[in-house]
Design a protein around this motif. Structure first.
Motif, mmCIF file in Angstrom:
data_model
loop_
_atom_site.group_PDB
_atom_site.id
_atom_site.type_symbol
_atom_site.label_atom_id
_atom_site.label_comp_id
_atom_site.label_asym_id
_atom_site.label_seq_id
_atom_site.Cartn_x
_atom_site.Cartn_y
_atom_site.Cartn_z
ATOM 1 N N ALA A 98 0.815 -1.215 0.000
ATOM 2 C CA ALA A 98 0.000 0.000 0.000
ATOM 3 C C ALA A 98 0.847 1.262 0.000
ATOM 4 O O ALA A 98 0.391 2.321 -0.458
ATOM 5 N N GLN A 99 2.089 1.167 0.487
ATOM 6 C CA GLN A 99 2.956 2.347 0.559
ATOM 7 C C GLN A 99 3.689 2.620 -0.754
ATOM 8 O O GLN A 99 4.082 3.758 -1.025
ATOM 9 N N ILE A 130 -5.177 8.064 -7.086
ATOM 10 C CA ILE A 130 -4.059 7.829 -8.010
ATOM 11 C C ILE A 130 -3.229 6.636 -7.542
ATOM 12 O O ILE A 130 -2.809 5.787 -8.342
ATOM 13 N N SER A 131 -2.980 6.561 -6.221
ATOM 14 C CA SER A 131 -2.219 5.438 -5.670
ATOM 15 C C SER A 131 -2.946 4.123 -5.918
ATOM 16 O O SER A 131 -2.319 3.107 -6.263
ATOM 17 N N LEU A 371 2.087 5.334 7.232
ATOM 18 C CA LEU A 371 2.314 4.074 6.538
ATOM 19 C C LEU A 371 3.679 3.479 6.879
ATOM 20 O O LEU A 371 3.818 2.265 7.022
ATOM 21 N N THR A 372 4.695 4.353 7.011
ATOM 22 C CA THR A 372 6.033 3.864 7.364
ATOM 23 C C THR A 372 6.017 3.250 8.749
ATOM 24 O O THR A 372 6.581 2.166 8.984
ATOM 25 N N ASN A 373 5.368 3.927 9.701
ATOM 26 C CA ASN A 373 5.282 3.382 11.058
ATOM 27 C C ASN A 373 4.400 2.136 11.112
ATOM 28 O O ASN A 373 4.699 1.204 11.873
ATOM 29 N N LEU A 374 3.331 2.105 10.315
ATOM 30 C CA LEU A 374 2.489 0.909 10.267
ATOM 31 C C LEU A 374 3.295 -0.287 9.768
ATOM 32 O O LEU A 374 3.186 -1.395 10.308
#
Length: 488
Positions: A98-99, A130-131, A371-374
């Motif tokens: 997802a990131q 868009i992602s 997202l990075t921490n997740l």
């Protein structure tokens, strides 16, 4: 004839490319500032070295196993736990996937505009849609095979390694070569500058360090290919730790020279690496050249990582999945061997994570941080199975043969495995605490802690549900078989 030709230094370099990347430096510096230098030294000595050597013993013991961690778990415990190990290995890639679309957008935004404004000025709805479109496009392309892209991605990974080393050399050399370069962080010659404040807030950032040094078990297939595993493999792992340590420490010092540790930009995780190369390029008289090269390299690398991480973990989970735990529907393949419904499940779960920020994330910088921490909370869950397998291996160590042993004394070996297991688990739990001020944005804080807690729980529960579905499917199939026998 002895075919074991890999030397300890070759193993170290192979492992380094698997484990390390410049993002590890930027992300951890963004959370701890220059004090991360001390954290790197502690995490390498107390966690990374035993982790790598534990993976080495498991690889040496089960040298003919093709399923990696899940095979280790099956050989040391049960098929059911092996299934959960395989499920964990796959499902932790969901937030990772997802990131990737946001990372691709950021990289090519810097190529096109020379700054991070392209994505940061978009609405969260636009970024999410868009992602989602980027992800779904690559999900579809992955079903067609992307072998060429994966080769290009491998070359991009090597180029990223070179750029990471170039960054360290240029940043540390800048004060001596570029006369207009000024060190941003004060008192970098004072050892007190590097000492963290070991409070609760500090310990909530440890998961990012664990995430950064994880994945050393990937080197396990090479253990028995060394000339003398008992001597050469640990030597290679100590060299690996030294290489990671040098890059981590010098990279963090380089970041401290470019960005003030006491006043870090809010967008450092999203744009820090690009801005750093841009600043260095300007001081060395090459303008945006270094930044563009880095952005192109990183963009292609992110695309390849997205494509590869959709396909490879799914095949590990489903290619030889036990019908007792995974239903026929999920294992279904097309005529070309594509795991059609596996891709469908991947698409659904990743799409949910991509769209989830619309409920509580206000801007792109917070999205990247969240997202990075997740990922730092979820991804290390797969490392737990490595340490579990090591503990179980040593419980019955007399029944297994290994050319390399990390610790020969059974009790000490189990203590080492338990230490790494508990350290990883505690780091993941503490990492769930949001890295933002509650008073400044209570709703965002609650969204992040809820999503950080619920995401791993939901992903684990989904894995527990699949065996139930598989058993129900088997009962129906067996019932049909009995009915057909009665009719006859």
């Amino acid at each position: 004839m002895d075919t074991k030709k890999i030397r300890w230094f070759t193993v170290a370099f192979i492992a380094f490319n698997m484990v390390w990347g410049m993002g590890n430096v930027v992300n951890n510096f963004a959370q701890q500032g220059i004090t991360v230098v001390t954290s790197w030294l502690l995490i390498l000595a107390l966690y990374f070295i035993p982790y790598a050597l534990i993976g080495g013993q498991l690889g040496s013991t089960f040298k003919d196993s093709k399923g990696g961690v899940s095979s280790w778990v099956e050989n040391t415990s049960t098929k059911r736990l092996a299934y959960y190990a395989a499920w964990t290995y796959w499902v932790v890639h969901i937030p990772y996937l997802a990131q990737k679309p946001q990372a691709i957008l950021i990289a090519f935004g810097w190529v096109g505009q020379g700054n991070g404004n392209l994505v940061s000025q978009m609405s969260m709805t636009a970024v999410a849609l868009i992602s989602l479109a980027i992800f779904l496009a690559f999900l579809w392309l992955s079903t067609k095979g992307l072998s060429t892209l994966k080769v290009i991605g491998g070359l991009a990974g090597t180029a990223m390694f070179v750029m990471s080393l170039l960054f360290i050399v240029m940043a540390i050399g800048a004060p001596f070569i570029a006369k207009d370069f000024h060190i941003a962080t004060p008192d970098m010659g004072n050892i007190k500058t590097y000492i963290p404040k070991f409070d609760f807030s500090y310990f909530t950032t440890i998961s990012m360090l664990v995430f950064a040094v994880g994945g050393a078990e990937k080197i396990s297939p090479y253990v028995n290919q060394t000339k003398n595993p008992a001597k050469e493999f640990p030597r290679g792992m100590f060299l690996l730790a030294g290489m990671v340590g040098i890059c981590a420490v010098l990279g963090s010092i380089a970041m401290g020279m470019i960005f003030s540790s006491g006043n870090l930009p809010n967008d450092l995780m999203a744009n820090g690496a690009y801005a750093a190369f841009q600043i260095l390029g300007q001081h060395f008289g090459v303008g945006n050249f270094l930044m563009i090269v880095y952005a192109l390299t990183n963009g292609v690398g992110q695309i390849a990582a997205l494509a590869f991480s959709i396909d490879a973990p799914l095949r590990i989970l489903l290619a030889d999945a036990d019908p007792e735990f995974v239903s026929a529907w999920l294992r279904k393949k097309t005529n070309k061997g594509t795991l059609k419904n596996g891709y469908t499940l991947t698409g659904i779960l990743v799409s949910i994570i991509i769209l989830l920020p619309l409920l509580g994330i206000g801007d792109m910088n917070e999205l990247v941080k969240w997202l990075t921490n997740l990922n730092s909370v979820v991804m290390p869950m797969r490392y737990l199975w490595v340490f579990f397998a090591f503990i179980m291996l040593n419980r019955a160590v007399k029944h297994f043969q290994s050319e390399y042993k990390f610790i020969k004394q059974k009790r000490l070996a189990m203590i080492a495995g338990a230490w790494c297991f508990l350290f990883t688990l505690i780091a993941c739990v503490l990492g769930m605490v949001p890295k933002l001020d509650y008073a400044a944005n209570p709703s965002a804080w609650w969204f992040q802690i809820a999503s950080n807690i619920l995401t791993p729980i939901v992903l684990i529960l989904l894995g527990m549900l699949l065996p139930f579905i598989a058993r129900r499917e088997q009962r129906k199939t067996n019932g049909l078989d009995l009915n057909s026998l009665n009719v006859e």
